[in-house]
Design an enzyme around this catalytic site. Structure first.
Site, PDB file in Angstrom:
ATOM      1  N   GLU A 167      -7.731 -23.731 -31.433  1.00 45.23           N
ATOM      2  CA  GLU A 167      -6.716 -23.578 -32.479  1.00 45.23           C
ATOM      3  C   GLU A 167      -5.622 -24.648 -32.402  1.00 45.23           C
ATOM      4  O   GLU A 167      -4.857 -24.810 -33.345  1.00 45.23           O
ATOM      5  CB  GLU A 167      -6.075 -22.194 -32.400  1.00 45.23           C
ATOM      6  CG  GLU A 167      -5.228 -21.940 -31.181  1.00 45.23           C
ATOM      7  CD  GLU A 167      -4.596 -20.559 -31.199  1.00 45.23           C
ATOM      8  OE1 GLU A 167      -3.499 -20.419 -30.640  1.00 45.23           O
ATOM      9  OE2 GLU A 167      -5.189 -19.634 -31.781  1.00 45.23           O
ATOM     10  N   HIS A 168      -5.558 -25.390 -31.305  1.00 51.86           N
ATOM     11  CA  HIS A 168      -4.524 -26.413 -31.167  1.00 51.86           C
ATOM     12  C   HIS A 168      -4.912 -27.721 -31.845  1.00 51.86           C
ATOM     13  O   HIS A 168      -4.046 -28.433 -32.352  1.00 51.86           O
ATOM     14  CB  HIS A 168      -4.242 -26.674 -29.684  1.00 51.86           C
ATOM     15  CG  HIS A 168      -3.757 -25.461 -28.952  1.00 51.86           C
ATOM     16  ND1 HIS A 168      -4.055 -25.208 -27.629  1.00 51.86           N
ATOM     17  CD2 HIS A 168      -3.002 -24.411 -29.377  1.00 51.86           C
ATOM     18  CE1 HIS A 168      -3.499 -24.070 -27.264  1.00 51.86           C
ATOM     19  NE2 HIS A 168      -2.857 -23.569 -28.304  1.00 51.86           N
TER      20      HIS A 168
END
Length: 290
Positions: free
Chosen positions: A182-183
């Site tokens: 998700e980063h």
């Protein structure tokens, strides 16, 4: 006759009501209890508003899963499910689940426009032959790679819960998983081992892999993914304990940033007797290495 999924959902909702009625401010959880303390509210922290999703253990905008079932149950209101059954839904998960065909088409059109903008910003020509349909392809690929947002755990588990007089460890290892960090929105891939010790109920073996697949097909960090799998199994059949170990390689570490190909990240989550009994935990860790 009601299905197991309906009985499970109804039973958990009834338990939630009973626990809410029993909860009183100022009652602190017993630190000696490791996995199932009373879910009363802490005097120093107000209870979070309930998230009405099945197997839901996160706040409305969703920042994290709990550290363990025990460590925060005494600090917050009972995090029990309701019929949506999504598990840790994010801000727009419900709208995606219930989107009409017209709403889906509108969302995908916006994604296509966003990808086209990205191509222009990196210095490419989105109108050249090789990139002409790339925005549509990427939009479709991202929706498929995040299809876990549309999967309800009650549907995933279905009726594959069976009564068995078996009290020894059940272990499925080497389950392949692929997810998106998700980063950086780049993949991480690896394998997961899931074990549990039944308490009168066993789960269909393929459902362990399907639970892992459901949560991996979302934007994730490996630490959270490991816990979500463990707690979902715990809530589904209430075993004596659950253990999950995951090993994965992250593209955000191998093809960018620190650029360390071959590095492997290992995470684990131990619940119930796997957390409290060293011999049980050691047996699991030995079996997954064979």
């Amino acid at each position: 006759m009601p299905t197991h999924g309906e009985l499970l959902s109804n039973g958990l909702r009834q338990l939630e009501l009973e626990q809410n009625q029993a909860s009183t401010p100022g009652t602190e959880s017993d630190p000696a209890q490791d996995t199932h303390p009373s879910p009363s509210a802490s005097p120093t922290r107000p209870p979070w508003p309930h998230v009405r999703e099945g197997y839901g253990f996160r706040t409305p905008s969703g920042t994290s899963t709990p550290q363990t079932l025990a460590s925060q149950a005494g600090d917050r209101a009972s995090p029990l499910p309701d019929p949506n059954g999504l598990g840790w839904p994010a801000k727009s998960t419900i709208s995606r689940l219930h989107a009409t065909p017209a709403e889906r088409a509108t969302r995908e059109k916006r994604m296509v426009g966003a990808v086209r903008t990205i191509l222009e910003c990196i210095g490419e020509d989105p109108d050249r032959e090789g990139l002409l349909r790339t925005p549509e392809r990427y939009a479709n690929a991202v929706m498929w790679m995040t299809r876990g947002y549309e999967e309800r755990l009650v549907d995933v588990i279905n009726d594959a819960v069976f009564t068995e007089d078996h009290d020894e460890m059940v272990l499925v290892r080497d389950i392949d998983i692929s997810s998106l960090c998700e980063h950086h929105l780049v993949p991480f891939t690896g394998k997961v081992a899931i074990g549990y010790i039944p308490n009168q109920l066993v789960l269909g073996l393929s459902k362990l892999a399907r639970i892992a697949e459901t949560f991996s097909r979302r934007l994730q960090v490996q630490e959270r993914l490991t816990k979500q799998i463990a707690i979902a199994v715990q809530e589904a059949i209430k075993p004596r304990g659950v253990a999950v170990v995951m090993e994965a390689t992250h593209m955000c570490m191998t093809m960018r940033g620190v650029q360390k190909p071959g590095s492997i990240t290992v995470t684990s989550c131990m619940l119930g007797c796997f957390r409290t009994q060293q011999k049980t935990r050691e047996e699991f860790l030995t079996l997954i290495k064979k």
